[in-house]
Scaffold this active site. Structure first.
Site, PDB file in Angstrom:
ATOM      1  N   ASP A  19       0.806  -1.221   0.000  1.00  0.00           N
ATOM      2  CA  ASP A  19       0.000   0.000   0.000  1.00  0.00           C
ATOM      3  C   ASP A  19       0.844   1.278   0.000  1.00  0.00           C
ATOM      4  OD1 ASP A  19      -2.351  -1.472   0.063  1.00  0.00           O
ATOM      5  OD2 ASP A  19      -2.476  -1.450   2.252  1.00  0.00           O
ATOM      6  N   VAL A  63     -10.936  -5.921   3.318  1.00  0.00           N
ATOM      7  CA  VAL A  63     -11.226  -7.290   2.877  1.00  0.00           C
ATOM      8  C   VAL A  63     -12.679  -7.660   3.170  1.00  0.00           C
ATOM      9  CG1 VAL A  63     -10.694  -9.723   3.261  1.00  0.00           C
ATOM     10  CG2 VAL A  63      -8.841  -8.067   3.059  1.00  0.00           C
TER      11      VAL A  63
END
Length: 303
Positions: A128, A208
């Site tokens: 990220d 997620v």
């Protein structure tokens, strides 16, 4: 002269930005080394995966301090939830363009907290964090800048994973014609379309859980995620199914089909580059092999 022994119980109660409390409790009977930090404030996103990775880091910190040079360090840790733009899904996880093109990220708010001193360190999935050339430019307003102080090991699998609700699908190649595949990653989208131009790629954002929910609701027919994340959450087993009712089925995507992101599978800890005490502390949990792999792969992004 032997350092004094101290018995202590540290209880930290924090209110996160989402209104949740975290209690971090440690009971230690230790000898104190006067030259080491005694507390550290940890910033993390509020998703289950982010907190799982943060607790792994917290545990590594305490393990590293149990016996060093005849001393055992007393270390109080505070965990603070900080939501990023990537976590703010709004009424829907669907969006019109990939994350990288929409100004959405998973690190900006954490970087700001590190730079302004709200926290000492931040925990990230390394994939990220932008390439060094772009990341440094984003933070150039602060002369100290931010650095990666530690890479946690061992590295988890770097592979991506295909998740569906159909156990007859075992690869990207066996996906039915024209199905909707969720991913907001430009890297994944490009490789997916190169392999299967007939597929309908859907931009999808959020953590997620939010993405799995989109699969459950029928917003998409298949989903591509980093396998390291779903494994750390403990929601996949050895029989190719995701622990869910009804079950989802997963298949790792071979490197030959989809090249993983640089640094995928590595957890990185960031801090201010001028915070020498914290940098020294992070050296104790830094994994040499993970650092070599991460540094090499991220160098490729800067070329």
């Amino acid at each position: 002269m032997r350092a004094p022994t101290i018995s202590t119980i540290a209880v930290i109660l924090l209110l996160s930005s989402s209104g949740n409390f975290i209690i971090s409790t440690h009971s230690l009977s230790t000898a104190v080394s006067p030259s080491t930090p005694t507390s550290i404030r940890i910033g993390t996103r509020s998703s289950k995966l982010a907190l799982t990775q943060t607790l792994k880091f917290q545990s590594a910190l305490h393990d590293s301090g149990r016996s060093k040079d005849g001393y055992t360090r007393i270390l109080q840790t505070e965990i603070t939830h900080i939501d990023t733009t990537g976590d703010q899904t709004g009424p829907s996880v669907m969006q019109h363009q990939p994350l990288a093109l929409s100004g959405v990220d998973f690190i900006g708010a954490l970087d700001e907290a590190v730079l302004n001193g709200s926290v000492d360190v931040a925990v990230h999935s390394l994939k990220d964090i932008p390439p060094a050339c772009r990341w440094n430019k984003l933070n150039e307003k602060d002369s100290a800048n931010i650095t990666i102080g530690a890479y946690l090991g061992p590295r988890a699998t770097p592979l991506d994973v295909l998740i569906t609700k159909d156990d007859s699908i075992d690869s990207i190649q066996t996906l039915p014609h024209g199905v909707r595949v969720g991913s907001a990653s430009i890297r994944r989208q490009a490789q997916l379309k190169a392999d299967r131009s007939d597929l309908n790629v859907i931009n999808i954002r959020g953590n997620v859980d939010a993405r799995l929910k989109a699969l459950e609701n029928g917003d998409i027919d298949a989903l591509i995620l980093a396998m390291a994340g779903v494994k750390r959450l403990g929601i996949i087993d050895d029989v190719k199914s995701v622990k869910h009712d009804p079950p989802y089925f997963y298949n790792p995507i071979p490197i030959e089909t989809m090249l993983p992101g640089c640094g995928q599978g590595v957890v990185a800890i960031t801090c201010r580059s001028d915070n020498t005490d914290v940098l020294s502390l992070l050296q104790e949990v830094d994994d040499h092999e993970a650092r070599i792999a991460a540094t090499t792969e991220r160098a490729f992004l800067d070329t």
